[in-house]
Motif scaffolding. Structure first.
Motif, PDB file in Angstrom:
ATOM      1  N   ASP A   1      29.647 -74.849  19.078  1.00  0.00           N
ATOM      2  CA  ASP A   1      28.429 -75.578  18.733  1.00  0.00           C
ATOM      3  C   ASP A   1      28.670 -77.068  18.975  1.00  0.00           C
ATOM      4  O   ASP A   1      29.638 -77.622  18.454  1.00  0.00           O
ATOM      5  CB  ASP A   1      28.076 -75.329  17.275  1.00  0.00           C
ATOM      6  N   PRO A   2      27.798 -77.732  19.758  1.00  0.00           N
ATOM      7  CA  PRO A   2      28.056 -79.131  20.108  1.00  0.00           C
ATOM      8  C   PRO A   2      27.992 -80.096  18.930  1.00  0.00           C
ATOM      9  O   PRO A   2      28.611 -81.155  18.967  1.00  0.00           O
ATOM     10  CB  PRO A   2      26.974 -79.456  21.137  1.00  0.00           C
ATOM     11  N   ILE A   3      27.296 -79.745  17.887  1.00  0.00           N
ATOM     12  CA  ILE A   3      27.118 -80.685  16.782  1.00  0.00           C
ATOM     13  C   ILE A   3      28.134 -80.469  15.674  1.00  0.00           C
ATOM     14  O   ILE A   3      28.763 -81.418  15.211  1.00  0.00           O
ATOM     15  CB  ILE A   3      25.680 -80.613  16.238  1.00  0.00           C
ATOM     16  N   ALA A   4      28.313 -79.236  15.253  1.00  0.00           N
ATOM     17  CA  ALA A   4      29.137 -79.020  14.058  1.00  0.00           C
ATOM     18  C   ALA A   4      30.125 -77.866  14.179  1.00  0.00           C
ATOM     19  O   ALA A   4      30.576 -77.336  13.175  1.00  0.00           O
ATOM     20  CB  ALA A   4      28.232 -78.786  12.861  1.00  0.00           C
ATOM     21  N   GLY A   5      30.500 -77.475  15.387  1.00  0.00           N
ATOM     22  CA  GLY A   5      31.477 -76.400  15.535  1.00  0.00           C
ATOM     23  C   GLY A   5      32.855 -76.841  15.085  1.00  0.00           C
ATOM     24  O   GLY A   5      33.239 -77.998  15.269  1.00  0.00           O
ATOM     25  N   GLN A   6      33.598 -75.935  14.478  1.00  0.00           N
ATOM     26  CA  GLN A   6      34.976 -76.238  14.086  1.00  0.00           C
ATOM     27  C   GLN A   6      35.845 -76.353  15.333  1.00  0.00           C
ATOM     28  O   GLN A   6      35.569 -75.739  16.352  1.00  0.00           O
ATOM     29  CB  GLN A   6      35.537 -75.136  13.194  1.00  0.00           C
ATOM     30  N   VAL A   7      36.930 -77.122  15.228  1.00  0.00           N
ATOM     31  CA  VAL A   7      37.822 -77.360  16.360  1.00  0.00           C
ATOM     32  C   VAL A   7      39.212 -76.835  16.036  1.00  0.00           C
ATOM     33  O   VAL A   7      39.789 -77.192  15.007  1.00  0.00           O
ATOM     34  CB  VAL A   7      37.897 -78.868  16.689  1.00  0.00           C
ATOM     35  N   PHE A   8      39.737 -75.971  16.904  1.00  0.00           N
ATOM     36  CA  PHE A   8      41.122 -75.512  16.834  1.00  0.00           C
ATOM     37  C   PHE A   8      41.868 -76.143  18.005  1.00  0.00           C
ATOM     38  O   PHE A   8      41.327 -76.235  19.104  1.00  0.00           O
ATOM     39  CB  PHE A   8      41.209 -73.984  16.977  1.00  0.00           C
ATOM     40  N   ILE A   9      43.105 -76.561  17.777  1.00  0.00           N
ATOM     41  CA  ILE A   9      43.928 -77.122  18.836  1.00  0.00           C
ATOM     42  C   ILE A   9      45.162 -76.252  18.984  1.00  0.00           C
ATOM     43  O   ILE A   9      45.947 -76.083  18.049  1.00  0.00           O
ATOM     44  CB  ILE A   9      44.336 -78.577  18.523  1.00  0.00           C
ATOM     45  N   GLU A  10      45.315 -75.698  20.181  1.00  0.00           N
ATOM     46  CA  GLU A  10      46.436 -74.824  20.515  1.00  0.00           C
ATOM     47  C   GLU A  10      47.386 -75.619  21.411  1.00  0.00           C
ATOM     48  O   GLU A  10      46.969 -76.152  22.438  1.00  0.00           O
ATOM     49  CB  GLU A  10      45.894 -73.611  21.253  1.00  0.00           C
ATOM     50  N   ILE A  11      48.645 -75.727  21.018  1.00  0.00           N
ATOM     51  CA  ILE A  11      49.616 -76.484  21.800  1.00  0.00           C
ATOM     52  C   ILE A  11      50.657 -75.540  22.383  1.00  0.00           C
ATOM     53  O   ILE A  11      51.316 -74.801  21.654  1.00  0.00           O
ATOM     54  CB  ILE A  11      50.320 -77.558  20.941  1.00  0.00           C
ATOM     55  N   ASP A  12      50.773 -75.580  23.710  1.00  0.00           N
ATOM     56  CA  ASP A  12      51.832 -74.866  24.410  1.00  0.00           C
ATOM     57  C   ASP A  12      52.976 -75.858  24.569  1.00  0.00           C
ATOM     58  O   ASP A  12      52.830 -76.878  25.241  1.00  0.00           O
ATOM     59  CB  ASP A  12      51.339 -74.391  25.770  1.00  0.00           C
TER      60      ASP A  12
ATOM     61  N   MET B   1      27.858 -93.442   7.499  1.00  0.00           N
ATOM     62  CA  MET B   1      27.856 -92.879   8.831  1.00  0.00           C
ATOM     63  C   MET B   1      28.361 -91.448   8.773  1.00  0.00           C
ATOM     64  O   MET B   1      29.323 -91.143   8.084  1.00  0.00           O
ATOM     65  CB  MET B   1      28.753 -93.716   9.727  1.00  0.00           C
ATOM     66  N   GLY B   2      27.721 -90.550   9.509  1.00  0.00           N
ATOM     67  CA  GLY B   2      28.107 -89.152   9.514  1.00  0.00           C
ATOM     68  C   GLY B   2      29.317 -88.890  10.392  1.00  0.00           C
ATOM     69  O   GLY B   2      29.855 -89.782  11.043  1.00  0.00           O
ATOM     70  N   ARG B   3      29.719 -87.669  10.377  1.00  0.00           N
ATOM     71  CA  ARG B   3      30.868 -87.245  11.173  1.00  0.00           C
ATOM     72  C   ARG B   3      30.513 -87.218  12.659  1.00  0.00           C
ATOM     73  O   ARG B   3      29.380 -86.944  13.040  1.00  0.00           O
ATOM     74  CB  ARG B   3      31.252 -85.840  10.718  1.00  0.00           C
ATOM     75  N   LEU B   4      31.470 -87.486  13.514  1.00  0.00           N
ATOM     76  CA  LEU B   4      31.278 -87.452  14.957  1.00  0.00           C
ATOM     77  C   LEU B   4      31.001 -86.020  15.401  1.00  0.00           C
ATOM     78  O   LEU B   4      31.615 -85.076  14.901  1.00  0.00           O
ATOM     79  CB  LEU B   4      32.546 -87.978  15.637  1.00  0.00           C
ATOM     80  N   ARG B   5      30.096 -85.873  16.355  1.00  0.00           N
ATOM     81  CA  ARG B   5      29.772 -84.550  16.894  1.00  0.00           C
ATOM     82  C   ARG B   5      31.016 -83.881  17.473  1.00  0.00           C
ATOM     83  O   ARG B   5      31.886 -84.539  18.030  1.00  0.00           O
ATOM     84  CB  ARG B   5      28.726 -84.681  17.989  1.00  0.00           C
ATOM     85  N   SER B   6      31.078 -82.567  17.350  1.00  0.00           N
ATOM     86  CA  SER B   6      32.237 -81.815  17.840  1.00  0.00           C
ATOM     87  C   SER B   6      32.436 -81.971  19.341  1.00  0.00           C
ATOM     88  O   SER B   6      33.564 -82.141  19.810  1.00  0.00           O
ATOM     89  CB  SER B   6      32.091 -80.331  17.506  1.00  0.00           C
ATOM     90  N   ASP B   7      31.341 -81.931  20.111  1.00  0.00           N
ATOM     91  CA  ASP B   7      31.483 -82.032  21.561  1.00  0.00           C
ATOM     92  C   ASP B   7      32.035 -83.388  21.981  1.00  0.00           C
ATOM     93  O   ASP B   7      32.910 -83.476  22.835  1.00  0.00           O
ATOM     94  CB  ASP B   7      30.180 -81.721  22.280  1.00  0.00           C
ATOM     95  N   LEU B   8      31.591 -84.452  21.345  1.00  0.00           N
ATOM     96  CA  LEU B   8      32.088 -85.787  21.683  1.00  0.00           C
ATOM     97  C   LEU B   8      33.553 -85.949  21.280  1.00  0.00           C
ATOM     98  O   LEU B   8      34.353 -86.523  22.024  1.00  0.00           O
ATOM     99  CB  LEU B   8      31.230 -86.860  21.022  1.00  0.00           C
ATOM    100  N   TRP B   9      33.899 -85.440  20.108  1.00  0.00           N
ATOM    101  CA  TRP B   9      35.287 -85.530  19.648  1.00  0.00           C
ATOM    102  C   TRP B   9      36.210 -84.783  20.608  1.00  0.00           C
ATOM    103  O   TRP B   9      37.265 -85.297  20.998  1.00  0.00           O
ATOM    104  CB  TRP B   9      35.419 -84.977  18.231  1.00  0.00           C
ATOM    105  N   CYS B  10      35.818 -83.575  20.992  1.00  0.00           N
ATOM    106  CA  CYS B  10      36.644 -82.759  21.890  1.00  0.00           C
ATOM    107  C   CYS B  10      36.801 -83.418  23.253  1.00  0.00           C
ATOM    108  O   CYS B  10      37.912 -83.457  23.808  1.00  0.00           O
ATOM    109  CB  CYS B  10      36.046 -81.362  22.047  1.00  0.00           C
ATOM    110  N   MET B  11      35.715 -83.945  23.798  1.00  0.00           N
ATOM    111  CA  MET B  11      35.792 -84.595  25.108  1.00  0.00           C
ATOM    112  C   MET B  11      36.715 -85.811  25.060  1.00  0.00           C
ATOM    113  O   MET B  11      37.499 -86.049  25.979  1.00  0.00           O
ATOM    114  CB  MET B  11      34.409 -85.019  25.590  1.00  0.00           C
TER     115      MET B  11
END
Length: 113
Positions: free
Chosen positions: A31-42, A1-11
């Motif tokens: 990019d909804p399919i393979a964009g990298q994800v950064f998480i910024e925490i305040d 199984m492939g990696r989860l799409r970026s848009d679904l993971w983020c949502m």
């Protein structure tokens, strides 16, 4: 199984944190399919942390998204500058902004060696 799409993971991440009572929003869509994800925490104390994708070597077989802590409790401008630098290089980047007092955003984190 492939990696989860970026848009679904983020949502899913945003929804989970909002359900937990943490304010969490998408600050930037990539990019909804393979964009990298950064998480910024305040941390709500004048400091921020930044989590970025870990090198692929640390993900292992079958792993989902794995992150590394790029900055921990630093000046917000330092985090913002790093995100701006990355978006100039990679316009497909996702940025999630999370407000929480703790240090555990509930993601897989690898420690630098």
């Amino acid at each position: 199984m492939g990696r989860l799409r970026s848009d679904l993971w983020c949502m899913a991440f945003v929804r989970r944190h909002n359900d937990l009572g943490n304010m969490c929003v998408l600050a930037r869509r990539g990019d909804p399919i393979a964009g990298q994800v950064f998480i910024e925490i305040d941390h709500l104390d004048g400091t921020r942390s930044l989590f970025t994708p870990a090198p692929m070597l640390s993900a292992g077989d079958g792993a989902g998204l794995v992150f590394q802590r790029r900055f921990s409790h630093v000046d917000p401008l330092k985090v913002r500058d790093r995100i701006n630098q990355e978006t100039e290089f990679d316009p497909d980047l996702w940025v999630i902004s999370l407000d929480m007092r703790g240090d555990d955003p509930g993601i897989d984190i690898v420690e630098p060696r």
